[in-house]
Design a protein around this motif. Structure first.
Motif, mmCIF file in Angstrom:
data_model
loop_
_atom_site.group_PDB
_atom_site.id
_atom_site.type_symbol
_atom_site.label_atom_id
_atom_site.label_comp_id
_atom_site.label_asym_id
_atom_site.label_seq_id
_atom_site.Cartn_x
_atom_site.Cartn_y
_atom_site.Cartn_z
ATOM 1 N N ASP A 131 0.796 -1.481 0.016
ATOM 2 C CA ASP A 131 -0.032 0.101 -0.063
ATOM 3 C C ASP A 131 0.910 1.400 -0.050
ATOM 4 O OD1 ASP A 131 -2.253 -1.638 0.096
ATOM 5 O OD2 ASP A 131 -2.519 -1.251 2.292
ATOM 6 N N LYS A 132 1.636 1.267 -1.049
ATOM 7 C CA LYS A 132 2.625 2.263 -0.934
ATOM 8 C C LYS A 132 2.184 3.552 -1.846
ATOM 9 C CE LYS A 132 6.864 -0.440 -0.346
ATOM 10 N NZ LYS A 132 8.076 -0.861 -1.007
ATOM 11 N N ALA A 133 2.054 4.829 -1.322
ATOM 12 C CA ALA A 133 1.593 5.854 -1.977
ATOM 13 C C ALA A 133 2.195 6.306 -3.119
ATOM 14 C CB ALA A 133 1.398 7.079 -1.054
ATOM 15 N N ASN A 134 1.646 6.626 -4.343
ATOM 16 C CA ASN A 134 2.516 6.983 -5.640
ATOM 17 C C ASN A 134 2.152 8.531 -5.658
ATOM 18 O OD1 ASN A 134 0.109 7.118 -7.034
ATOM 19 N ND2 ASN A 134 0.199 4.939 -7.501
ATOM 20 N N THR A 135 2.767 9.304 -6.710
ATOM 21 C CA THR A 135 2.750 10.875 -6.722
ATOM 22 C C THR A 135 1.437 11.058 -7.381
ATOM 23 O OG1 THR A 135 3.812 10.476 -9.027
ATOM 24 C CG2 THR A 135 5.039 11.068 -7.008
ATOM 25 N N GLU A 136 0.498 10.015 -8.184
ATOM 26 C CA GLU A 136 -0.721 10.526 -8.864
ATOM 27 C C GLU A 136 -1.780 10.698 -7.786
ATOM 28 O OE1 GLU A 136 -3.811 8.474 -11.981
ATOM 29 O OE2 GLU A 136 -2.454 7.234 -10.916
ATOM 30 N N LEU A 137 -2.303 11.850 -7.951
ATOM 31 C CA LEU A 137 -3.721 12.439 -7.046
ATOM 32 C C LEU A 137 -5.141 11.701 -8.018
ATOM 33 C CD1 LEU A 137 -3.046 16.068 -5.804
ATOM 34 C CD2 LEU A 137 -2.687 13.746 -4.604
ATOM 35 N N VAL A 138 -5.785 11.058 -7.198
ATOM 36 C CA VAL A 138 -6.995 10.310 -7.636
ATOM 37 C C VAL A 138 -8.189 10.710 -6.859
ATOM 38 C CG1 VAL A 138 -5.640 8.329 -8.732
ATOM 39 C CG2 VAL A 138 -6.460 8.163 -6.560
#
Length: 315
Positions: A131-138
């Protein structure tokens, strides 16, 4: 007879004097009940629903009072509801002006009380494993079914006869989506020997599996991060066996009778607060929100479709 005529004329004259005032009063009542004026708050009540420990969320959210007061120019009270249904009813009875509602609770509030969605939350996308956060905002998230890695449960079909930790039945990630998608795979959570245990907060769902109190849990994707600080091995011990389709993100919803002017003021206030360092820190710590984007009711038609499917669980 002469006296009777005087009395009649007196009554007519009195009625003519009273009539304009009566009509004016009727005009005021009609304008108020029709909502043409609408509700303009003198003080604002904002309520959250608990995605984790309610006391912790309230402590984190309280600083929003000062930030909103500065933006709106009126006193603001922030509190945390006990569950999804309570906040919907509180908004319906005009005790709460603004609710942070998950999608299914919003759909219910809109249907019953014509409450109005203003904004949807934006979050960082998550990638597996861990569950690692990436840079994309959704503007969406997903639900997961978690089990202990050593449980021997590998698929949805293995959940027959097991004990599952769930949230309230109006919870999109904690009930609706996983239950419906299980049914699509031939497993009915209300039948098939499954026992459900309702827990308060997705962190409690994760911990119930970790502590072997339940065999599985319905939680939003990323819920394991809520307990990672205390349970260092949570990612290796508790794992997802299923991830659902996209769910529209949480909403900021207002009373249906609120004026358009105040709807815009509140929407603007939250968007601006989210862009400040202090404001962003608050909304990120409470719900992992990164910001807010304008929303509309039709964004939640997918939720209505799932709600219809959920009724088949009781057949």
């Amino acid at each position: 007879m002469h006296l009777s005529k005087k009395v009649k004329w007196l009554l007519v004259f009195t009625a003519l004097l009273v009539l304009p005032a009566t009509l004016a009063g009727c005009g005021k009542t009609t304008a108020s009940t029709s909502g043409s004026k609408g509700y303009a708050p003198k003080k604002l009540t904002v309520e959250f629903v608990p995605s984790s420990n309610a006391g912790t969320i309230e402590a984190k959210a309280k600083p929003l009072e000062g930030l909103l007061k500065k933006q709106l120019g009126i006193p603001v009270t922030v509190s945390v509801s006990t569950d999804y249904n309570t906040i919907v009813e509180a908004m319906g009875s005009k005790k709460v002006d603004v609710g942070f509602l998950p999608p299914d609770a919003y759909v219910l509030a809109h249907k019953q009380y014509h409450d109005k969605v203003l904004l949807q939350a934006q979050r960082h996308g998550l990638t597996e494993p861990g569950d690692k956060a990436n840079t994309e905002l959704v503007d969406y998230y997903r639900s997961q079914i978690l089990v202990r890695k050593d449980s021997g449960i590998k698929s949805v079909k293995d959940l027959k006869g097991k004990k599952i930790a769930v949230q309230d039945t109006t919870s999109t990630a904690g009930w609706i989506y996983p239950a419906v998608e299980m049914l699509d795979q031939g497993v009915n959570i209300n039948k098939d020997g499954i026992q459900t245990v309702t827990v308060k907060g997705h962190d409690q769902g994760v911990l119930s599996v970790y502590n072997k109190n339940t065999d599985a849990a319905f939680v939003f994707q990323g819920a394991r991060n809520l307990v990672k600080k205390d349970e260092k091995d949570i990612m290796s011990k508790v794992v997802p066996i299923y991830t659902t389709g996209k769910i529209p993100n949480d909403t900021i919803t207002v009373r249906g009778d609120m004026t358009g002017k105040w709807q815009k003021k509140i929407a603007t206030a939250f968007k601006q607060i989210a862009k400040t360092k202090k404001g962003h820190a608050i909304i990120s710590s409470v719900y992992t929100h990164e910001g807010y984007t304008d929303s509309k009711d039709s964004n939640f038609n997918i939720i209505r479709q799932y709600d219809k499917k959920a009724k088949a669980l009781d057949k």
